[in-house]
Design a protein around this motif. Structure first.
Motif, PDB file in Angstrom:
ATOM      1  N   LEU A   1      48.618  63.062  13.609  1.00 59.10           N
ATOM      2  CA  LEU A   1      48.861  63.518  14.970  1.00 59.10           C
ATOM      3  C   LEU A   1      48.966  65.039  15.025  1.00 59.10           C
TER       4      LEU A   1
ATOM      5  N   ARG B   1      49.997  68.149  17.733  1.00 60.31           N
ATOM      6  CA  ARG B   1      50.649  68.385  19.027  1.00 60.31           C
ATOM      7  C   ARG B   1      49.745  69.154  19.982  1.00 60.31           C
TER       8      ARG B   1
ATOM      9  N   VAL C   1      48.398  60.575  22.614  1.00 60.09           N
ATOM     10  CA  VAL C   1      49.518  59.636  22.565  1.00 60.09           C
ATOM     11  C   VAL C   1      50.804  60.429  22.807  1.00 60.09           C
ATOM     12  N   VAL C   2      51.761  59.806  23.476  1.00 59.17           N
ATOM     13  CA  VAL C   2      53.052  60.446  23.735  1.00 59.17           C
ATOM     14  C   VAL C   2      54.102  59.815  22.826  1.00 59.17           C
ATOM     15  N   LYS C   3      54.766  60.667  22.039  1.00 58.50           N
ATOM     16  CA  LYS C   3      55.852  60.213  21.163  1.00 58.50           C
ATOM     17  C   LYS C   3      57.052  61.127  21.354  1.00 58.50           C
ATOM     18  N   ASN C   4      58.216  60.526  21.603  1.00 60.91           N
ATOM     19  CA  ASN C   4      59.447  61.295  21.826  1.00 60.91           C
ATOM     20  C   ASN C   4      59.254  62.368  22.899  1.00 60.91           C
ATOM     21  N   ASP C   5      58.462  62.023  23.906  1.00 62.99           N
ATOM     22  CA  ASP C   5      58.197  62.887  25.060  1.00 62.99           C
ATOM     23  C   ASP C   5      57.404  64.148  24.710  1.00 62.99           C
TER      24      ASP C   5
ATOM     25  N   THR D   1      46.901  58.880  29.989  1.00 62.33           N
ATOM     26  CA  THR D   1      47.701  58.615  28.803  1.00 62.33           C
ATOM     27  C   THR D   1      49.096  58.173  29.218  1.00 62.33           C
TER      28      THR D   1
ATOM     29  N   ALA E   1      56.371  63.504  29.740  1.00 66.63           N
ATOM     30  CA  ALA E   1      56.379  64.664  28.834  1.00 66.63           C
ATOM     31  C   ALA E   1      56.281  65.965  29.629  1.00 66.63           C
TER      32      ALA E   1
ATOM     33  N   TYR F   1      50.517  64.299  21.690  1.00 66.72           N
ATOM     34  CA  TYR F   1      49.775  64.549  20.457  1.00 66.72           C
ATOM     35  C   TYR F   1      48.340  64.056  20.600  1.00 66.72           C
TER      36      TYR F   1
ATOM     37  N   GLY G   1      52.876  57.917  29.565  1.00 66.10           N
ATOM     38  CA  GLY G   1      53.954  58.818  29.191  1.00 66.10           C
ATOM     39  C   GLY G   1      53.644  60.290  29.396  1.00 66.10           C
TER      40      GLY G   1
END
Length: 479
Positions: A271, A273, A257-261, A299, A305, A264, A301
Motif C-alpha cells: 500500500l 499513501r 483502499v481506505v484504512k484507519n481513515d 472508494t 478520510a 492508499y 470510506g
C-alpha cells in the motif's frame, strides 16, 4: 496556388472577431491573415490534414456515448487559431477572479452559516431543491477554505462584441488537455508568425496545477493521484494526459483502499499513501458508503478520510450547487453580497421558470429563447427556440409547467464568429471560450483557453458531444 482573399467571407449580421463591418482586418489579426494569404488554400488544407493525423496519433480522442458510428473520435482542431488581444484578456481575467472569489465564499456560506439565505438574497428553496446541494457537506471546511480549485468558465461574445459568462463549471471541468495539445500543434504549424506575435504561453499549466495540488496537502512532499472513472469515460485522454504531465498516479476507485481513515493506492509492492486526489468522478459516485451505494467508480470510506483531513479532494464535494443554472442567475447578487462590488463580467439575461412572471414570459416567447435544464450539461436538455419546431416547443412548455424549478431560459445570442476552414473554404463559424482558473494559496488564470467552435454551418451549439470542434486560442499584446 488557390489564393485566400476573403472577398466572399461574410461578416453581416454577426460580430466577427477578425474583420470589422467594413471588412477591415482587426489589428491583432493582421499579421496572421497576411500569412494566410501568402500561404494559399492548398497548403492550408495540407496543414489541416496533417493536424488531424497528429491528433489521432497522440490519442486526442473522446467518447460520444450516444454516437452509433463508433465511440471514439478526435476533437477536431481547426487549423486557424482564434486570436484575442491582451487588453481584452486582462479584462476577462479581472472579471473571472472576482467571480471565482465570490462563488467560493457563496459555497462556503451555504454549507455553513447560510447568511445569504437568512438575509433572503437567494430563496432558500432554490438551494435546498437543487439536486447538486449535498447535505453530507453541511459544516464542511475544506483545506485553506477553498472549494473550487479548478474552474472552466464558459464565456461568449454577443452581437455587440461584449463578453458574457454563459455558465460556470465548478465540478470537474474538462478540455484543458486539448488547450495544451492544440497549442503544441499550432505553434509547429505556424512557427514564424507565432514567434512574431509573441503569444502568451500556456505550457506551464500542468506545473501550476501540480503546485496548487501540493499547496493543499497535509504533508510534504505530497503523493498526488488523478481519479478517473476509467477508459470508457469521454475525457479519459485528458485524465491520463494530466496525470502523466504532473508525474501523478492515474487511478480508478478500485485501485484505492481506505484504512484507519487514510487513503492508499494498492500496488504490487504493498500500500502507498495518497495525500491529494484530483478527482474526475462526480460527487454522487466517489464513495458508495455516503452517496450512491451502487457506485463502482468510487472508494468506500473516501469521504470519511476527507472529513478527517487525511486526504484532500479537488474540487471539494458539494461545489456542483453553484453550477445549477438557476443559481447562475443570482451571481450578480452573490458578488454584491460577498464582495460589495458590481459584477465586472456580466451574465446573460436569465429567466427562472420557477418565478411566475418569468415562466409566463418564457412560455409566450419560447420560439425566441434558449431553454435549458438547470442540472444538464454538454448541450443536452436544451431547446434553441429559433431553430426548433412547434412540436418541440410544445413539449418543452409541458416540461416547464410540470417541473418549473428544473428550467431557465435566456435570449438567443448570436455568438461571435471567427474564420474556420471548411470544405467550402474559409467561412465564419460561431465560437465560445473556456478559460481555466486554478485556485489554491493564490488564484492563477492561464493566458489562453479552449475555444470551442460550432462546425456545422449556422449552428450555435459548440459542444463536442454535439458535433463541435476546437481552436487554439492565442492571447497577444497589442503590436
Amino acid at each position: 496556388m488557390t489564393k485566400i482573399d476573403f472577398q466572399q467571407y461574410v461578416t453581416e449580421g454577426f460580430f466577427d472577431e477578425t474583420f470589422d463591418n467594413d471588412k477591415q482586418v482587426r489589428p491583432h489579426y493582421a499579421l496572421f491573415i497576411d500569412r494566410l494569404k501568402k500561404m494559399g488554400l492548398k497548403k492550408l488544407n495540407l496543414l489541416q490534414h496533417s493536424t488531424d493525423r497528429v491528433q489521432m496519433s497522440l490519442g486526442m480522442t473522446f467518447n460520444v456515448y450516444s454516437d452509433n458510428q463508433g465511440i471514439e473520435r478526435i476533437l477536431h482542431l481547426d487549423i486557424i487559431p482564434r486570436i484575442i488581444n491582451g487588453q481584452d484578456w486582462d479584462f476577462l481575467e479581472k472579471g473571472l477572479k472576482q467571480r471565482i472569489q465570490a462563488m467560493n465564499l457563496f459555497i462556503d456560506d451555504i454549507y455553513n452559516d447560510q447568511k445569504i439565505l437568512k438575509d433572503k438574497i437567494i430563496p432558500k428553496e432554490l438551494i435546498f431543491s437543487s439536486s447538486t446541494y449535498l447535505k453530507q457537506c453541511i459544516g464542511l471546511k475544506p483545506p485553506k477554505g477553498v472549494w473550487i480549485h479548478i474552474t472552466g468558465t464558459d464565456i461568449i461574445r454577443g452581437g455587440d462584441g461584449a463578453y458574457y459568462v454563459l455558465e460556470d463549471n465548478l465540478r470537474c471541468p474538462s478540455g484543458v488537455s486539448y488547450m495544451l495539445e492544440n497549442r503544441e500543434i499550432l505553434k509547429r504549424s505556424f512557427p514564424e508568425v507565432f514567434e512574431k506575435l509573441n503569444v502568451r504561453p500556456v505550457y506551464d499549466y500542468t506545473h501550476y496545477l501540480r503546485d496548487m495540488l501540493e499547496s493543499l496537502s497535509p504533508v510534504a512532499p505530497a503523493s498526488i493521484a488523478v481519479l478517473t472513472p476509467g477508459i470508457y469515460n469521454s475525457a479519459y485522454f485528458e485524465h491520463a494526459y494530466l496525470a502523466q504531465q504532473m508525474g501523478a498516479e492515474l487511478v480508478e476507485g478500485r485501485d484505492l483502499v481506505v484504512k484507519n481513515d487514510f487513503v492508499y493506492k494498492i500496488t504490487t509492492k504493498g500500500l502507498k499513501r495518497v495525500d491529494v486526489i484530483y478527482r474526475r468522478v462526480d460527487d454522487d459516485f466517489i464513495d458508495p458508503e455516503v452517496f450512491r451505494p451502487d457506485s463502482l467508480l468510487g472508494t468506500p470510506g473516501l469521504f470519511r478520510a476527507y472529513l478527517k483531513g487525511n486526504v484532500v479532494l479537488v474540487n471539494a464535494p458539494g461545489t456542483g450547487v453553484a453550477d445549477d443554472k438557476a443559481v447562475y442567475a443570482y451571481v450578480p447578487e452573490i458578488i454584491k453580497y460577498y464582495l460589495g462590488e458590481e459584477m465586472i463580467l456580466p451574465n446573460v439575461q436569465t429567466y427562472i421558470c420557477d418565478r411566475k412572471d418569468d415562466q409566463k414570459y418564457v412560455i409566450e416567447n419560447i420560439a425566441d429563447l434558449v431553454v435549458k435544464q438547470t442540472d444538464a450539461s454538454g448541450g443536452y436538455g436544451m431547446l434553441i427556440g429559433p431553430k426548433s419546431t412547434k412540436e418541440e416547443q410544445a413539449e418543452f412548455i409541458q416540461k416547464i409547467k410540470k417541473n418549473p424549478r428544473n428550467y431557465i431560459a435566456q435570449p438567443t445570442i448570436n455568438l461571435s464568429r471567427v474564420p474556420t476552414l471548411t470544405e467550402e473554404g474559409i467561412e465564419g463559424r460561431h465560437v465560445d471560450l473556456r478559460p481555466y482558473i486554478l485556485y489554491g494559496s493564490e488564484m492563477k488564470i492561464i493566458p489562453g483557453a479552449l475555444t470551442r467552435v460550432a462546425l456545422k454551418k449556422g449552428s450555435l451549439v459548440v459542444n463536442s458531444s454535439q458535433g463541435g470542434g476546437s481552436k487554439d486560442t492565442w492571447v497577444v499584446d497589442n503590436l
